[in-house]
Design an enzyme around this catalytic site. Sequence first.
Site, PDB file in Angstrom:
ATOM      1  N   HIS A 160       0.803  -1.236   0.000  1.00  0.00           N
ATOM      2  CA  HIS A 160       0.000   0.000   0.000  1.00  0.00           C
ATOM      3  C   HIS A 160       0.830   1.278   0.000  1.00  0.00           C
ATOM      4  CE1 HIS A 160       0.852  -0.311   4.330  1.00  0.00           C
ATOM      5  NE2 HIS A 160       0.666   1.002   4.365  1.00  0.00           N
TER       6      HIS A 160
HETATM    7  C1  UD1 Z   1      -2.175   5.554   5.565  1.00  0.00           C
HETATM    8  C2  UD1 Z   1      -0.904   6.110   6.190  1.00  0.00           C
HETATM    9  C3  UD1 Z   1       0.206   5.073   6.095  1.00  0.00           C
HETATM   10  C4  UD1 Z   1      -0.235   3.759   6.722  1.00  0.00           C
HETATM   11  C5  UD1 Z   1      -1.541   3.312   6.099  1.00  0.00           C
HETATM   12  C6  UD1 Z   1      -2.040   2.109   6.828  1.00  0.00           C
HETATM   13  C7  UD1 Z   1      -0.477   8.530   6.019  1.00  0.00           C
HETATM   14  C8  UD1 Z   1       0.327   9.556   5.327  1.00  0.00           C
HETATM   15  N1  UD1 Z   1      -0.442   7.305   5.477  1.00  0.00           N
HETATM   16  O1  UD1 Z   1      -1.909   5.322   4.198  1.00  0.00           O
HETATM   17  O2  UD1 Z   1       1.332   5.530   6.813  1.00  0.00           O
HETATM   18  O3  UD1 Z   1       0.762   2.797   6.498  1.00  0.00           O
HETATM   19  O4  UD1 Z   1      -2.524   4.352   6.225  1.00  0.00           O
HETATM   20  O5  UD1 Z   1      -2.967   1.385   6.097  1.00  0.00           O
HETATM   21  O6  UD1 Z   1      -1.105   8.810   7.000  1.00  0.00           O
HETATM   22  N2  UD1 Z   1      -9.296   4.597   1.258  1.00  0.00           N
HETATM   23  C9  UD1 Z   1     -10.526   4.002   1.191  1.00  0.00           C
HETATM   24  N3  UD1 Z   1     -11.136   3.678   2.364  1.00  0.00           N
HETATM   25  C10 UD1 Z   1     -10.602   3.890   3.589  1.00  0.00           C
HETATM   26  C11 UD1 Z   1      -9.349   4.501   3.636  1.00  0.00           C
HETATM   27  C12 UD1 Z   1      -8.687   4.849   2.469  1.00  0.00           C
HETATM   28  O7  UD1 Z   1     -11.058   3.774   0.112  1.00  0.00           O
HETATM   29  O8  UD1 Z   1     -11.224   3.553   4.604  1.00  0.00           O
HETATM   30  C13 UD1 Z   1      -8.580   4.923  -0.014  1.00  0.00           C
HETATM   31  C14 UD1 Z   1      -8.877   6.337  -0.521  1.00  0.00           C
HETATM   32  O9  UD1 Z   1      -8.893   6.281  -1.911  1.00  0.00           O
HETATM   33  C15 UD1 Z   1      -7.637   7.106  -0.066  1.00  0.00           C
HETATM   34  C16 UD1 Z   1      -6.544   6.051  -0.154  1.00  0.00           C
HETATM   35  O10 UD1 Z   1      -7.170   4.835   0.218  1.00  0.00           O
HETATM   36  O11 UD1 Z   1      -7.368   8.212  -0.862  1.00  0.00           O
HETATM   37  C17 UD1 Z   1      -5.362   6.324   0.754  1.00  0.00           C
HETATM   38  O12 UD1 Z   1      -5.779   6.522   2.106  1.00  0.00           O
HETATM   39  P1  UD1 Z   1      -4.904   7.430   3.108  1.00  0.00           P
HETATM   40  O13 UD1 Z   1      -5.459   7.370   4.468  1.00  0.00           O
HETATM   41  O14 UD1 Z   1      -4.690   8.768   2.512  1.00  0.00           O
HETATM   42  O15 UD1 Z   1      -3.485   6.764   3.068  1.00  0.00           O
HETATM   43  P2  UD1 Z   1      -3.081   5.240   3.154  1.00  0.00           P
HETATM   44  O16 UD1 Z   1      -2.446   4.847   1.881  1.00  0.00           O
HETATM   45  O17 UD1 Z   1      -4.220   4.430   3.655  1.00  0.00           O
HETATM   46  N1  UDP Z   2      -3.661  -6.067   8.593  1.00  0.00           N
HETATM   47  C1  UDP Z   2      -4.967  -6.526   8.691  1.00  0.00           C
HETATM   48  N2  UDP Z   2      -5.637  -6.849   7.545  1.00  0.00           N
HETATM   49  C2  UDP Z   2      -5.070  -6.757   6.317  1.00  0.00           C
HETATM   50  C3  UDP Z   2      -3.732  -6.270   6.225  1.00  0.00           C
HETATM   51  C4  UDP Z   2      -3.059  -5.915   7.384  1.00  0.00           C
HETATM   52  O1  UDP Z   2      -5.496  -6.656   9.794  1.00  0.00           O
HETATM   53  O2  UDP Z   2      -5.733  -7.075   5.312  1.00  0.00           O
HETATM   54  C5  UDP Z   2      -2.964  -5.669   9.836  1.00  0.00           C
HETATM   55  C6  UDP Z   2      -1.585  -6.231  10.073  1.00  0.00           C
HETATM   56  O3  UDP Z   2      -1.630  -7.472  10.737  1.00  0.00           O
HETATM   57  C7  UDP Z   2      -0.950  -5.157  10.948  1.00  0.00           C
HETATM   58  C8  UDP Z   2      -1.570  -3.874  10.418  1.00  0.00           C
HETATM   59  O4  UDP Z   2      -2.757  -4.272   9.739  1.00  0.00           O
HETATM   60  O5  UDP Z   2      -1.369  -5.324  12.301  1.00  0.00           O
HETATM   61  C9  UDP Z   2      -0.632  -3.175   9.484  1.00  0.00           C
HETATM   62  O6  UDP Z   2      -1.295  -2.127   8.893  1.00  0.00           O
HETATM   63  P1  UDP Z   2      -0.848  -1.490   7.502  1.00  0.00           P
HETATM   64  O7  UDP Z   2      -0.019  -2.457   6.753  1.00  0.00           O
HETATM   65  O8  UDP Z   2      -2.100  -0.969   6.879  1.00  0.00           O
HETATM   66  O9  UDP Z   2      -0.023  -0.217   7.964  1.00  0.00           O
HETATM   67  P2  UDP Z   2       1.511   0.004   8.331  1.00  0.00           P
HETATM   68  O10 UDP Z   2       1.864  -0.939   9.416  1.00  0.00           O
HETATM   69  O11 UDP Z   2       2.306  -0.193   7.085  1.00  0.00           O
HETATM   70  O12 UDP Z   2       1.566   1.427   8.742  1.00  0.00           O
END
Ligand code: UD1
Ligand code: UDP
Length: 366
Positions: A205
Amino acid sequence: MKLLCVVGTRPNYMKAAPVIRALSGWPEVQAKLLHAGQHYDPAMSDLFFRDLALPKPDFNLGIGSGSHAEQTAGVLVGVERFLLQDRPDRVIVFGDVNSTLAAALAAAKLRIPVAHVEAGLRSGDRGMPEELNRLLTDHLSDLLFTHCEEADENLAREGVAAAGIHRVGNVMIDTLQASLALAERSDILERTTAPAGGYGLITLHRPENVDRPEVLGRLLEGLRRAAKRLPLFFPVHPRTQARLRTAGFPSEQDRITLLEPLGYLDFLKLMRHAALLLTDSGGVQEETTALRIPCLTLRENTERPITTRLGTNRIVGTDPDRIAAAADQALKTPPKGQIPPLWDGKAAERIAKILMKKQHVSLSAT
Ligand code: UD1
Ligand code: UDP
């Protein structure tokens, strides 16, 4: 003592849950929970509140998706409003997402002390939004809870006062340990027909991987080649979903099954029985180290070098040849790995004790 815990995204819930639970053991503490709503899909939010038995948030800002400035500014304004009404004695923030930094900044500007759980992690790569969030959040906090020696060293190098740094262990591993038995009851292996011990699990992601078609193309080619060795399952983060559709991935001949993002217990079970993880997640690098499962990190760096120094993680990058060779190697001779010191399921208890002590000291000083 009135405390406010702030969460916003998926990885925050696993970090906050054990801290909230540990604080509930102290009758003098009133801990509230604010959800910034940066993640909002049921599969990125509600599911985790159920799986982790988290209390319903006292307030949800519903900030949603947007640019970095939109998200950060929205949470800043929303948290400030909440703090002005609620006046907690301290705010606790987790990890490195936009909601973390915004909540820390709102509190620090109101002179409400901030505790940062998972402080001190550094990748050295300021091109990652999370690196800026980590740096700034740490420097806004007076209590910095770390989970490894490297984190303490990073903070010391940046001039953070030693008195505020507390190495307590890893709260994500608290959650993992507390959830293993429950996760075993998940029927995810049956639902996906994943053969226990004989499949790989993917998560991707990071914007630097999935938002750049040339990088994503290389990664997908690497995954296709790894899938020649073993079937792969891929719960797809919402950011990544449309990108895979555009790339026409996977094709029918690839042994790769896409899944919706999974709840914590389903994901934990799938991870625990996997032969190999291929990921760019921060949390997954730590969880695989705790579970002693080989992990290939599809990035050029990590803010969690302890998972490569002691654990089962290997930094592989995005080159298809390297991914295929590393998968081969990890399957032939899986790294044994050691569990880092203090990743023992008790980090949140240590945090709660330090918070209580700090509060007593500041009360006796007034
Ligand atoms: C965010 C965090 C990242 C973390 C990740 C965990 C920041 C800068 N990034 O990244 O550090 O590792 O979360 O998963 O804070 N979206 C949906 N539904 C949701 C949430 C997001 O559809 O419930 C989609 C939207 O299109 C959105 C995109 O995902 O624009 C990205 O979401 P965003 O929260 O901006 O960043 P992440 O890539 O999720
Ligand atoms: N995780 C989850 N479901 C998924 C993918 C990840 O529950 O489909 C959990 C994973 O076990 C870990 C956390 O989400 O506890 C990690 O989150 P993510 O990878 O979104 O964020 P990051 O750690 O990179 O910030």
